[in-house]
Design a protein around this motif. Sequence first.
Motif, PDB file in Angstrom:
ATOM      1  N   GLN A  26     100.287  -8.195 -80.383  1.00  0.00           N
ATOM      2  CA  GLN A  26      99.913  -9.400 -79.650  1.00  0.00           C
ATOM      3  C   GLN A  26      98.416  -9.633 -79.813  1.00  0.00           C
ATOM      4  OE1 GLN A  26     101.536  -7.932 -75.783  1.00  0.00           O
ATOM      5  NE2 GLN A  26     102.393  -9.995 -75.618  1.00  0.00           N
ATOM      6  N   GLU A  27      98.033 -10.903 -80.023  1.00  0.00           N
ATOM      7  CA  GLU A  27      96.619 -11.268 -80.137  1.00  0.00           C
ATOM      8  C   GLU A  27      96.375 -12.543 -79.351  1.00  0.00           C
ATOM      9  OE1 GLU A  27      95.185 -10.597 -84.496  1.00  0.00           O
ATOM     10  OE2 GLU A  27      97.319 -11.117 -84.573  1.00  0.00           O
ATOM     11  N   ALA A  82     104.892 -15.786 -84.049  1.00  0.00           N
ATOM     12  CA  ALA A  82     105.046 -16.878 -83.089  1.00  0.00           C
ATOM     13  C   ALA A  82     103.657 -17.221 -82.575  1.00  0.00           C
ATOM     14  CB  ALA A  82     105.953 -16.470 -81.939  1.00  0.00           C
ATOM     15  N   PHE A  83     103.345 -18.506 -82.579  1.00  0.00           N
ATOM     16  CA  PHE A  83     102.021 -18.972 -82.153  1.00  0.00           C
ATOM     17  C   PHE A  83     102.197 -19.977 -81.025  1.00  0.00           C
ATOM     18  CE2 PHE A  83      98.658 -22.241 -82.664  1.00  0.00           C
ATOM     19  CZ  PHE A  83      97.574 -21.461 -82.281  1.00  0.00           C
ATOM     20  N   ARG A 114      97.785 -17.732 -78.396  1.00  0.00           N
ATOM     21  CA  ARG A 114      98.466 -16.438 -78.454  1.00  0.00           C
ATOM     22  C   ARG A 114      99.269 -16.350 -79.748  1.00  0.00           C
ATOM     23  NH1 ARG A 114     100.005 -12.958 -73.934  1.00  0.00           N
ATOM     24  NH2 ARG A 114      98.315 -13.130 -72.426  1.00  0.00           N
ATOM     25  N   THR A 115      99.110 -15.235 -80.440  1.00  0.00           N
ATOM     26  CA  THR A 115      99.864 -14.982 -81.663  1.00  0.00           C
ATOM     27  C   THR A 115     100.622 -13.671 -81.507  1.00  0.00           C
ATOM     28  OG1 THR A 115      98.181 -16.101 -82.992  1.00  0.00           O
ATOM     29  CG2 THR A 115      99.749 -14.688 -84.160  1.00  0.00           C
ATOM     30  N   TYR A 116     101.931 -13.747 -81.619  1.00  0.00           N
ATOM     31  CA  TYR A 116     102.777 -12.558 -81.525  1.00  0.00           C
ATOM     32  C   TYR A 116     103.350 -12.255 -82.909  1.00  0.00           C
ATOM     33  CZ  TYR A 116     102.896 -13.307 -76.425  1.00  0.00           C
ATOM     34  OH  TYR A 116     102.572 -13.480 -75.098  1.00  0.00           O
ATOM     35  N   MET A 126     111.444  -8.556 -74.212  1.00  0.00           N
ATOM     36  CA  MET A 126     110.659  -9.164 -75.292  1.00  0.00           C
ATOM     37  C   MET A 126     109.695  -8.178 -75.945  1.00  0.00           C
ATOM     38  SD  MET A 126     107.401 -10.455 -76.068  1.00  0.00           S
ATOM     39  CE  MET A 126     106.585 -10.880 -74.535  1.00  0.00           C
ATOM     40  N   LEU A 127     108.987  -7.409 -75.145  1.00  0.00           N
ATOM     41  CA  LEU A 127     107.939  -6.539 -75.693  1.00  0.00           C
ATOM     42  C   LEU A 127     108.448  -5.577 -76.772  1.00  0.00           C
ATOM     43  CD1 LEU A 127     105.816  -5.779 -72.495  1.00  0.00           C
ATOM     44  CD2 LEU A 127     105.213  -7.237 -74.442  1.00  0.00           C
TER      45      LEU A 127
END
Length: 247
Positions: free
Chosen positions: A124-125, A84-85, A41-43, A117-118
């Motif tokens: 998001q990916e 963030a990963f 997950r990458t944010y 958080m959102l």
Amino acid sequence: MLASRILVRGVAAASRGVAAQVSLPFATGPRQDDGTFYEFRTYTIKPDKVKDFLDLTSKNIHLRTAHSQMVGYWTSEFGGMNKAFHIWKYESFAQRSAVRTALAKDQEWQEKYMSRMLPLLDKQENEIAYLVPWCELNSPPKDGVYEMVSFQMKPGGPAVWGQSFKAAVSAHIKTGYTKLVGVFHTEYGLLNRVHVLWWNENPDSRAAGRHYAHEDPRVVAAVRESVQFLESQQNCLLIPTEFSPLK
């Protein structure tokens, strides 16, 4: 009769070809058969909200890890900003589905974390990946920094480039300047993509090791062989968060 013998020989040859493909390094084998996979997950965080995001996550990540195993959580230093990963391990797609359902029903998680958080994120990916059959997930010897190198390989799959890619990774390992954490092959996301996660003591030791590797004939030969199957590659330097299992 002659035609029958030719047909039998043809079937036998085809069977040998299938067997050869099954034995390839990246072929679907025991590691995939056991169902274990990893979600990447990458944010992408709003530039002025990175600290808020990390503080909020640090205070509430225990609510998330109560549902499933987190492998690591990092922020990007080079190769991508304000990201963030994190990596999560699942034993099956059924387990992941159950975890996602439970998280949606977890009011504490939703109220204390997700609702706050959102709004801090731009994007998001995610990707789903397996460890390649010839690699285990390794823990570093001590705290350090991580490098994620992502390779977009030419179409054709591991049957075409798997052996040479393994040789290139092995050549880098033998130099000793870096430690391999894991090699992952995508199942969902961009196909024919391989992620290699490395550990280094610090950015300077990584830079010195890379300079040395570029002069190592074993590395040069292996890279020359594998690069013919490469379309593109990118990397990023990752710094583990205080709550990351991999430091």
